[in-house]
Write an enzyme that holds these catalytic residues in place. Structure first.
Site, PDB file in Angstrom:
ATOM      1  N   HIS A   1      11.935   2.145 -13.100  1.00  0.00           N
ATOM      2  CA  HIS A   1      11.396   1.983 -14.445  1.00  0.00           C
ATOM      3  C   HIS A   1      11.754   3.207 -15.278  1.00  0.00           C
ATOM      4  O   HIS A   1      12.202   4.226 -14.744  1.00  0.00           O
ATOM      5  CB  HIS A   1       9.875   1.809 -14.383  1.00  0.00           C
ATOM      6  CG  HIS A   1       9.449   0.517 -13.779  1.00  0.00           C
ATOM      7  ND1 HIS A   1       8.995   0.402 -12.488  1.00  0.00           N
ATOM      8  CD2 HIS A   1       9.414  -0.736 -14.292  1.00  0.00           C
ATOM      9  CE1 HIS A   1       8.703  -0.867 -12.240  1.00  0.00           C
ATOM     10  NE2 HIS A   1       8.945  -1.566 -13.310  1.00  0.00           N
TER      11      HIS A   1
ATOM     12  N   GLY B   1       0.793  -1.231   0.000  1.00  0.00           N
ATOM     13  CA  GLY B   1       0.000   0.000   0.000  1.00  0.00           C
ATOM     14  C   GLY B   1       0.821   1.274   0.000  1.00  0.00           C
ATOM     15  O   GLY B   1       0.285   2.362  -0.231  1.00  0.00           O
TER      16      GLY B   1
ATOM     17  N   TYR C   1      11.065 -12.633 -12.554  1.00  0.00           N
ATOM     18  CA  TYR C   1       9.845 -11.907 -12.142  1.00  0.00           C
ATOM     19  C   TYR C   1       8.632 -12.443 -12.904  1.00  0.00           C
ATOM     20  O   TYR C   1       7.572 -12.705 -12.337  1.00  0.00           O
ATOM     21  CB  TYR C   1      10.078 -10.425 -12.440  1.00  0.00           C
ATOM     22  CG  TYR C   1       8.921  -9.471 -12.256  1.00  0.00           C
ATOM     23  CD1 TYR C   1       8.151  -9.087 -13.350  1.00  0.00           C
ATOM     24  CD2 TYR C   1       8.651  -8.886 -11.034  1.00  0.00           C
ATOM     25  CE1 TYR C   1       7.130  -8.162 -13.221  1.00  0.00           C
ATOM     26  CE2 TYR C   1       7.632  -7.955 -10.883  1.00  0.00           C
ATOM     27  CZ  TYR C   1       6.875  -7.599 -11.993  1.00  0.00           C
ATOM     28  OH  TYR C   1       5.855  -6.674 -11.868  1.00  0.00           O
TER      29      TYR C   1
ATOM     30  N   THR D   1      -0.129  -2.753 -17.739  1.00  0.00           N
ATOM     31  CA  THR D   1       1.063  -2.465 -18.529  1.00  0.00           C
ATOM     32  C   THR D   1       2.001  -1.640 -17.650  1.00  0.00           C
ATOM     33  O   THR D   1       1.798  -1.529 -16.446  1.00  0.00           O
ATOM     34  CB  THR D   1       0.677  -1.636 -19.767  1.00  0.00           C
ATOM     35  OG1 THR D   1      -0.032  -0.490 -19.325  1.00  0.00           O
ATOM     36  CG2 THR D   1      -0.177  -2.428 -20.737  1.00  0.00           C
TER      37      THR D   1
ATOM     38  N   ARG E   1       6.313   1.002 -25.799  1.00  0.00           N
ATOM     39  CA  ARG E   1       5.618   0.633 -24.564  1.00  0.00           C
ATOM     40  C   ARG E   1       4.249   1.304 -24.483  1.00  0.00           C
ATOM     41  O   ARG E   1       4.041   2.376 -25.075  1.00  0.00           O
ATOM     42  CB  ARG E   1       6.428   1.059 -23.316  1.00  0.00           C
ATOM     43  CG  ARG E   1       7.786   0.399 -23.189  1.00  0.00           C
ATOM     44  CD  ARG E   1       7.681  -1.053 -22.761  1.00  0.00           C
ATOM     45  NE  ARG E   1       8.979  -1.667 -22.532  1.00  0.00           N
ATOM     46  CZ  ARG E   1       9.704  -2.273 -23.469  1.00  0.00           C
ATOM     47  NH1 ARG E   1       9.274  -2.285 -24.726  1.00  0.00           N
ATOM     48  NH2 ARG E   1      10.865  -2.846 -23.183  1.00  0.00           N
TER      49      ARG E   1
HETATM   50  P1  NAP Z   1       6.574  -0.299  -5.540  1.00  0.00           P
HETATM   51  O1  NAP Z   1       6.300   1.148  -5.725  1.00  0.00           O
HETATM   52  O2  NAP Z   1       7.970  -0.793  -5.618  1.00  0.00           O
HETATM   53  O3  NAP Z   1       5.933  -0.752  -4.134  1.00  0.00           O
HETATM   54  C1  NAP Z   1       6.101  -2.068  -3.692  1.00  0.00           C
HETATM   55  C2  NAP Z   1       5.264  -2.255  -2.449  1.00  0.00           C
HETATM   56  O4  NAP Z   1       5.406  -3.599  -1.984  1.00  0.00           O
HETATM   57  C3  NAP Z   1       5.674  -1.325  -1.294  1.00  0.00           C
HETATM   58  O5  NAP Z   1       4.539  -0.955  -0.566  1.00  0.00           O
HETATM   59  C4  NAP Z   1       6.570  -2.244  -0.440  1.00  0.00           C
HETATM   60  O6  NAP Z   1       6.582  -1.886   0.931  1.00  0.00           O
HETATM   61  C5  NAP Z   1       5.832  -3.578  -0.627  1.00  0.00           C
HETATM   62  N1  NAP Z   1       6.711  -4.718  -0.393  1.00  0.00           N
HETATM   63  C6  NAP Z   1       7.838  -5.031  -1.084  1.00  0.00           C
HETATM   64  N2  NAP Z   1       8.407  -6.160  -0.575  1.00  0.00           N
HETATM   65  C7  NAP Z   1       7.609  -6.539   0.468  1.00  0.00           C
HETATM   66  C8  NAP Z   1       7.664  -7.602   1.428  1.00  0.00           C
HETATM   67  N3  NAP Z   1       8.654  -8.503   1.406  1.00  0.00           N
HETATM   68  N4  NAP Z   1       6.694  -7.672   2.378  1.00  0.00           N
HETATM   69  C9  NAP Z   1       5.705  -6.742   2.419  1.00  0.00           C
HETATM   70  N5  NAP Z   1       5.575  -5.711   1.534  1.00  0.00           N
HETATM   71  C10 NAP Z   1       6.530  -5.612   0.591  1.00  0.00           C
HETATM   72  O7  NAP Z   1       5.741  -1.167  -6.576  1.00  0.00           O
HETATM   73  P2  NAP Z   1       4.544  -0.720  -7.574  1.00  0.00           P
HETATM   74  O8  NAP Z   1       5.148  -0.188  -8.812  1.00  0.00           O
HETATM   75  O9  NAP Z   1       3.522   0.071  -6.808  1.00  0.00           O
HETATM   76  O10 NAP Z   1       3.943  -2.178  -7.925  1.00  0.00           O
HETATM   77  C11 NAP Z   1       2.736  -2.636  -7.316  1.00  0.00           C
HETATM   78  C12 NAP Z   1       2.333  -3.908  -8.024  1.00  0.00           C
HETATM   79  O11 NAP Z   1       2.141  -3.608  -9.418  1.00  0.00           O
HETATM   80  C13 NAP Z   1       3.411  -5.004  -7.970  1.00  0.00           C
HETATM   81  O12 NAP Z   1       2.812  -6.261  -7.775  1.00  0.00           O
HETATM   82  C14 NAP Z   1       4.069  -4.927  -9.356  1.00  0.00           C
HETATM   83  O13 NAP Z   1       4.593  -6.170  -9.724  1.00  0.00           O
HETATM   84  C15 NAP Z   1       2.896  -4.532 -10.226  1.00  0.00           C
HETATM   85  N6  NAP Z   1       3.228  -3.837 -11.487  1.00  0.00           N
HETATM   86  C16 NAP Z   1       3.957  -2.682 -11.454  1.00  0.00           C
HETATM   87  C17 NAP Z   1       4.238  -2.051 -12.692  1.00  0.00           C
HETATM   88  C18 NAP Z   1       5.044  -0.770 -12.758  1.00  0.00           C
HETATM   89  O14 NAP Z   1       5.321  -0.319 -13.887  1.00  0.00           O
HETATM   90  N7  NAP Z   1       5.418  -0.161 -11.630  1.00  0.00           N
HETATM   91  C19 NAP Z   1       3.756  -2.595 -13.899  1.00  0.00           C
HETATM   92  C20 NAP Z   1       2.981  -3.759 -13.848  1.00  0.00           C
HETATM   93  C21 NAP Z   1       2.713  -4.369 -12.630  1.00  0.00           C
HETATM   94  P3  NAP Z   1       7.729  -0.856   1.474  1.00  0.00           P
HETATM   95  O15 NAP Z   1       7.430   0.429   0.785  1.00  0.00           O
HETATM   96  O16 NAP Z   1       7.505  -0.860   2.920  1.00  0.00           O
HETATM   97  O17 NAP Z   1       9.025  -1.477   1.039  1.00  0.00           O
HETATM   98  O1  GFB Z   2      10.617   0.646 -17.726  1.00  0.00           O
HETATM   99  P1  GFB Z   2      11.718  -0.296 -18.064  1.00  0.00           P
HETATM  100  O2  GFB Z   2      12.826  -0.379 -17.102  1.00  0.00           O
HETATM  101  O3  GFB Z   2      11.043  -1.719 -18.229  1.00  0.00           O
HETATM  102  O4  GFB Z   2      12.449   0.087 -19.503  1.00  0.00           O
HETATM  103  P2  GFB Z   2      10.600  -2.736 -19.332  1.00  0.00           P
HETATM  104  C1  GFB Z   2      11.777   0.342 -20.635  1.00  0.00           C
HETATM  105  C2  GFB Z   2      12.715   0.746 -21.761  1.00  0.00           C
HETATM  106  O5  GFB Z   2      13.278   2.044 -21.449  1.00  0.00           O
HETATM  107  C3  GFB Z   2      13.900  -0.114 -22.146  1.00  0.00           C
HETATM  108  C4  GFB Z   2      14.626   2.119 -21.859  1.00  0.00           C
HETATM  109  O6  GFB Z   2      13.922  -0.210 -23.565  1.00  0.00           O
HETATM  110  C5  GFB Z   2      15.121   0.698 -21.685  1.00  0.00           C
HETATM  111  O7  GFB Z   2      16.266   0.501 -22.509  1.00  0.00           O
HETATM  112  N1  GFB Z   2      15.313   3.093 -20.994  1.00  0.00           N
HETATM  113  C6  GFB Z   2      15.950   4.206 -21.439  1.00  0.00           C
HETATM  114  C7  GFB Z   2      15.435   3.039 -19.663  1.00  0.00           C
HETATM  115  N2  GFB Z   2      16.509   4.880 -20.421  1.00  0.00           N
HETATM  116  C8  GFB Z   2      16.216   4.187 -19.288  1.00  0.00           C
HETATM  117  C9  GFB Z   2      16.542   4.370 -17.903  1.00  0.00           C
HETATM  118  O8  GFB Z   2      17.213   5.312 -17.479  1.00  0.00           O
HETATM  119  N3  GFB Z   2      16.053   3.435 -17.033  1.00  0.00           N
HETATM  120  C10 GFB Z   2      15.268   2.360 -17.462  1.00  0.00           C
HETATM  121  N4  GFB Z   2      14.812   1.502 -16.541  1.00  0.00           N
HETATM  122  N5  GFB Z   2      14.956   2.142 -18.766  1.00  0.00           N
HETATM  123  C11 GFB Z   2      10.043  -4.043 -17.119  1.00  0.00           C
HETATM  124  C12 GFB Z   2      10.248  -5.405 -16.546  1.00  0.00           C
HETATM  125  O9  GFB Z   2      10.470  -4.080 -18.439  1.00  0.00           O
HETATM  126  O10 GFB Z   2       8.662  -3.681 -17.115  1.00  0.00           O
HETATM  127  C13 GFB Z   2       9.672  -5.479 -15.156  1.00  0.00           C
HETATM  128  O11 GFB Z   2      11.645  -5.685 -16.515  1.00  0.00           O
HETATM  129  C14 GFB Z   2       8.243  -4.974 -15.098  1.00  0.00           C
HETATM  130  O12 GFB Z   2       9.704  -6.805 -14.719  1.00  0.00           O
HETATM  131  C15 GFB Z   2       8.136  -3.632 -15.799  1.00  0.00           C
HETATM  132  O13 GFB Z   2       7.399  -5.821 -15.740  1.00  0.00           O
HETATM  133  C16 GFB Z   2       6.716  -3.165 -15.873  1.00  0.00           C
HETATM  134  O14 GFB Z   2       9.284  -2.299 -19.820  1.00  0.00           O
HETATM  135  O15 GFB Z   2      11.635  -2.983 -20.336  1.00  0.00           O
END
Ligand code: NAP
Ligand code: GFB
Length: 322
Positions: free
Chosen positions: A187, A10, A144, A172, A216
């Site tokens: 990201h 959360g 992952y 996404t 993306r």
């Molecule tokens: P985030 O900002 O990194 O937050 C992760 C959350 O999980 C934080 O609240 C963290 O708590 C908690 N957490 C991590 N490890 C834990 C553990 N061992 N026990 C209890 N809590 C734990 O992640 P987010 O981007 O909001 O992602 C939320 C969900 O969306 C995830 O399931 C992720 O896989 C999914 N998702 C994210 C993206 C994206 O682009 N970000 C895309 C697709 C799906 P603390 O803050 O206390 O560490």
């Molecule tokens: O968001 P991102 O890290 O995740 O990267 P993915 C997307 C694209 O951005 C890649 C380019 O093509 C990178 O080469 N990129 C350019 C960068 N500059 C940067 C930078 O400074 N940082 C990052 N991080 N990227 C993730 C999965 O894949 O998508 C995770 O690995 C998760 O598991 C997440 O699913 C949603 O879209 O490539």
């Protein structure tokens, strides 16, 4: 008895967005809290969900009737490439504990959170809900991806053996306020916002990793939050559901970087470091099933959402995760 909704994870990007929507939408409205409903936004300090005893304690304390399970080890491309086993092991443990303890506590509904990177890398596009298991995920994040795929398998197994109402969402790439802005592990959008901000501050070049060619789809965290609340109220099918903007909203990393340069107001040198990985070239997902079910839903225009996120980062720079 009114619901008690536990949001694991959360305190993260998506969790904070759900908290924002639940606290700002009118009670009883489409995306608002129900009268008497209690929402708990848990963080890892409330219990490390890799540990089954700490998971049990969290459920004993909060006694949830419904769970939105977001907690996970999360990171961008470069972090995923470095820690494949850690992503697999930790997420398998977190998900197995949450689903088993939810089952033992007779939780009425659990919505877990997958990601479009779970889909096979080599498959006919667009990606849809029937294609999760028909091939290997992209090599950059297989740890992952397989841990997340197993959640779909666990949901179906709990449903068939015990009738549990466990399902999953498949977002996404997500972005918005409260994201992780760490330069290396984040990201692409939060990483580039932070890099561009520093380049402007320090009058140094803004360097984007990779070729800028990958494509993306990005969903704004506040829009995703509303769709999670809608799923909690209205979606009871065990089949996971893609939560995304349309396929036609795919943008290149170069277009994203251009939009960030504009939003930050950066005027300096801007280059691409092609020695760094591009990762998966594209993962275009269809939101056809979602739009067929949710009906009228307006997504925030990408540039407006990006401006809001940059404004939030600049205003909260001191306390942002970085
Ligand atoms: P985030 O900002 O990194 O937050 C992760 C959350 O999980 C934080 O609240 C963290 O708590 C908690 N957490 C991590 N490890 C834990 C553990 N061992 N026990 C209890 N809590 C734990 O992640 P987010 O981007 O909001 O992602 C939320 C969900 O969306 C995830 O399931 C992720 O896989 C999914 N998702 C994210 C993206 C994206 O682009 N970000 C895309 C697709 C799906 P603390 O803050 O206390 O560490
Ligand atoms: O968001 P991102 O890290 O995740 O990267 P993915 C997307 C694209 O951005 C890649 C380019 O093509 C990178 O080469 N990129 C350019 C960068 N500059 C940067 C930078 O400074 N940082 C990052 N991080 N990227 C993730 C999965 O894949 O998508 C995770 O690995 C998760 O598991 C997440 O699913 C949603 O879209 O490539």
């Amino acid at each position: 008895m009114p619901n008690t909704v536990l949001v694991t994870g959360g305190s993260g990007l998506v969790g904070k967005a759900i908290e924002h929507i639940i606290n700002t939408e009118a009670e009883g409205s489409r995306f608002g809290k129900l009268p008497g409903e209690k929402w708990i936004f848990a963080r890892s300090a409330d219990g490390d969900l890799r540990d089954v005893e700490q998971t049990k304690k969290m459920y004993e304390k909060y006694k949830p009737t419904h769970v939105i399970h977001l907690a996970a080890l999360v990171g961008g491309l470069f972090k995923n490439m470095k820690y494949k086993l850690t992503f697999l092991r930790d997420n398998l443990a977190i998900n197995s504990n949450v689903l088993e303890i939810s089952h033992q506590n007779k939780v009425e509904k659990v919505i877990s959170c997958l990601s479009t990177c779970v889909f096979p890398d080599k498959v006919e596009y667009p990606l849809d809900e029937n294609k999760i298991h028909i091939g290997e995920p992209h090599d950059s994040n297989f740890g992952y991806a397989y841990a997340k795929r197993m959640v779909d398998v666990q949901d179906r197994a709990y449903k068939e053996e015990f009738g549990d109402n466990f399902t999953s969402a498949i977002p996404t790439n997500v972005f918005g306020p409260h994201d992780n802005f760490q330069l290396e592990d984040a990201h692409v959008i939060p990483a580039l916002i932070h890099k561009c901000y520093l380049a402007k501050q320090n009058k140094t070049p803004f360097v984007v990793a990779g070729s800028g060619k990958p494509l993306r789809q990005f969903i704004y965290s506040y829009d995703l939050a509303k769709l999670f609340i809608w799923m909690l109220r209205s979606y009871d099918d065990v089949t996971p559901l893609i939560l995304s903007v349309g396929e036609d909203e795919e943008v290149s990393i170069k277009q994203v970087a251009d939009a960030i340069v504009k939003a930050v107001g950066f005027k300096g040198e801007y280059t691409f470091d092609t020695t760094r990985a591009d990762g998966q070239f594209r993962k275009p997902a269809s939101n056809g099933k979602l739009m067929g079910l949710v009906g009228d839903f307006k997504f925030t225009p990408f540039e407006d959402a990006l401006d809001n996120t940059v404004a939030w980062f600049v205003a909260n720079y001191e306390n942002a995760r970085k």
